[in-house]
Scaffold this motif. Structure first.
Motif, PDB file in Angstrom:
ATOM      1  N   PRO A 232      64.350  67.684  38.484  1.00 59.82           N
ATOM      2  CA  PRO A 232      63.020  68.099  38.014  1.00 59.82           C
ATOM      3  C   PRO A 232      62.069  68.277  39.195  1.00 59.82           C
ATOM      4  N   SER A 233      61.113  69.200  39.026  1.00 59.64           N
ATOM      5  CA  SER A 233      60.222  69.492  40.142  1.00 59.64           C
ATOM      6  C   SER A 233      58.789  69.677  39.672  1.00 59.64           C
ATOM      7  N   ARG A 263      57.011  58.604  40.508  1.00 59.94           N
ATOM      8  CA  ARG A 263      58.385  58.194  40.833  1.00 59.94           C
ATOM      9  C   ARG A 263      58.733  56.814  40.291  1.00 59.94           C
ATOM     10  N   VAL A 269      62.104  63.011  40.890  1.00 65.67           N
ATOM     11  CA  VAL A 269      61.262  64.204  40.854  1.00 65.67           C
ATOM     12  C   VAL A 269      61.110  64.782  42.263  1.00 65.67           C
ATOM     13  N   LEU A 368      56.600  66.070  32.011  1.00 63.11           N
ATOM     14  CA  LEU A 368      58.014  66.049  32.394  1.00 63.11           C
ATOM     15  C   LEU A 368      58.885  65.430  31.306  1.00 63.11           C
TER      16      LEU A 368
END
Length: 408
Positions: A232-233, A263, A269, A368
């Motif tokens: 994921p970004s 995080r 991530v 997210l």
């Protein structure tokens, strides 16, 4: 109607928001008038022959101002002399460009002089008006520059820098008041900016909206992700010109304060920092999940394939192309209140807003983890962008400005 458009910023393909505004302004104006473009930037710096061809295809005539031919010498001794004489050179350049513009306008029966980036073009505007009061001038602004400057003050502790910022801010406020009353039209990118400019003049009809928009056709096709792109970004784009700039402060806030919180919940991530000189400022970080790309030909392979776009600005002015582009790509957005200034997005409906690191980080985590919510917000924001921030809507705004000038 014939319009002469000139700008001290010009580049194709556009490398950032300023260049994107200029390019889209030219495209929109060319749809509603006979447009003559005079570049204040030399051919090599606008992007070479391909850029020249692009601007020629979006105008009736494309030429260069005398200032575009000026270059610093490669000889270090001559460069030193040029540096010492910089102030005189700037004054000479302004007078030379003003004469060229006036002569060109008279030779080609130009009705309107449209000066892009009026925030930094005021000396040129003043010189043109001094020499030729009859010419109608549009001072086209991308922001309220005094706000851009003064909004940094709460984040400065160094007293020397504070005094410098205060002095520059007051100077810009004085310039803004002068040009609003000198020019026939001052444009604003949003109603927020327009309210400020109207407060500076008794003739509020001179203030008109000329928004930041995007060419929606450029965002219809989803590109493949860059080689090695990881998810994921989260994605942060901008121009990282110097230390303590708005984008530099934003990036360091994300890296140092926000990313560690994210995080704690989502340890894998990845953060992509995309844009001019991002590699210079953040490329040496000892973090295998932070990627600083530097200048790229297009941000879309990164933006289109990320999960969340970030607009973590604490001081700025104008409206953000970051939101327009992410909205066009249907990518959910987390922004500060100021980051979303001037764009009619609502927290929880079109974007998520966070003005401190905890709220901002929690908003990222929420998007997210809850992809249904992320999709809903992205679609809602996309609708606003499609309805209000296209080249077509900018052309309508241009027509209104030209009609006002014709009748005034």
């Amino acid at each position: 109607m014939k319009v002469l458009y000139t700008s001290p910023i010009l580049e194709h393909p556009p490398a950032g928001g300023p260049q994107l505004r200029i390019e889209n302004s030219i495209i929109a104006l060319n749809k509603v008038c006979e447009l003559h473009v005079l570049s204040g930037v030399q051919k090599e710096k606008i992007g070479g022959a391909s850029a020249e061809t692009f601007f020629q295809s979006n105008s009736s005539c494309f030429e260069y101002l005398p200032s575009s031919t000026l270059k610093l010498s490669n000889n270090r001794y001559i460069r030193k002399i040029q540096s010492v004489l910089r102030k005189l050179m700037i004054q000479w350049t302004i007078k030379n460009d003003a004469n060229f513009i006036i002569n060109y306008a008279e030779k080609n029966n130009i009705d309107i002089l449209w000066i892009g980036y009026g925030n930094i073009s005021y000396p040129l505007i003043k010189e043109i008006k001094r020499k030729s009061p009859k010419h109608k001038i549009v001072c086209d602004t991308d922001s309220v520059w005094s706000r851009f400057v003064l909004r940094e003050l709460p984040f400065i502790s160094d007293p020397v820098r504070r005094r410098k910022i205060e002095k520059l801010g007051k100077l810009k406020e004085q310039e803004e008041k002068e040009w609003v009353n000198l020019c026939d039209v001052t444009t604003a990118v949003s109603e927020v900016d327009a309210i400020y400019y109207r407060s500076l003049t008794s003739n509020m009809k001179k203030i008109h909206l000329f928004s930041n928009v995007i060419n929606l056709n450029s965002y219809k096709k989803k590109p493949s992700p860059p080689l090695g792109f990881k998810t994921p970004s989260i994605y942060l784009a901008g121009t990282f010109g110097h230390y303590n700039s708005p984008m530099d402060e934003a990036a360091r806030w994300v890296i140092n304060k926000i990313l560690p919180i994210v995080r704690n919940t989502i340890p894998d991530v990845n953060l992509y920092i995309v844009g001019r000189e991002s590699d210079k400022f953040y490329g040496q970080l000892k973090d295998s999940r932070i990627y600083a790309t530097g200048k790229v030909d297009t941000v879309l392979p990164y933006l289109y394939n990320t999960e969340v776009a970030l607009v973590p600005l604490k001081f700025e002015s104008g409206t953000r192309f970051k939101i327009l582009e992410a909205g066009a790509c249907k990518i959910p957005i987390v922004s500060t209140t100021l980051g979303a200034e001037g764009i009619p997005v609502i927290d929880g409906k079109h974007v998520l807003i966070g003005d401190n690191e905890i709220d901002f980080a929690n908003a990222i985590i929420k998007l997210l983890k809850d992809r249904k919510l992320a999709k809903k917000l992205a679609q809602n924001c996309n609708q606003i962008i499609n309805d209000q921030y296209s080249i077509e809507t900018l052309s309508i705004e241009a027509e209104k400005i030209l009609s006002y000038l014709k009748e005034s």
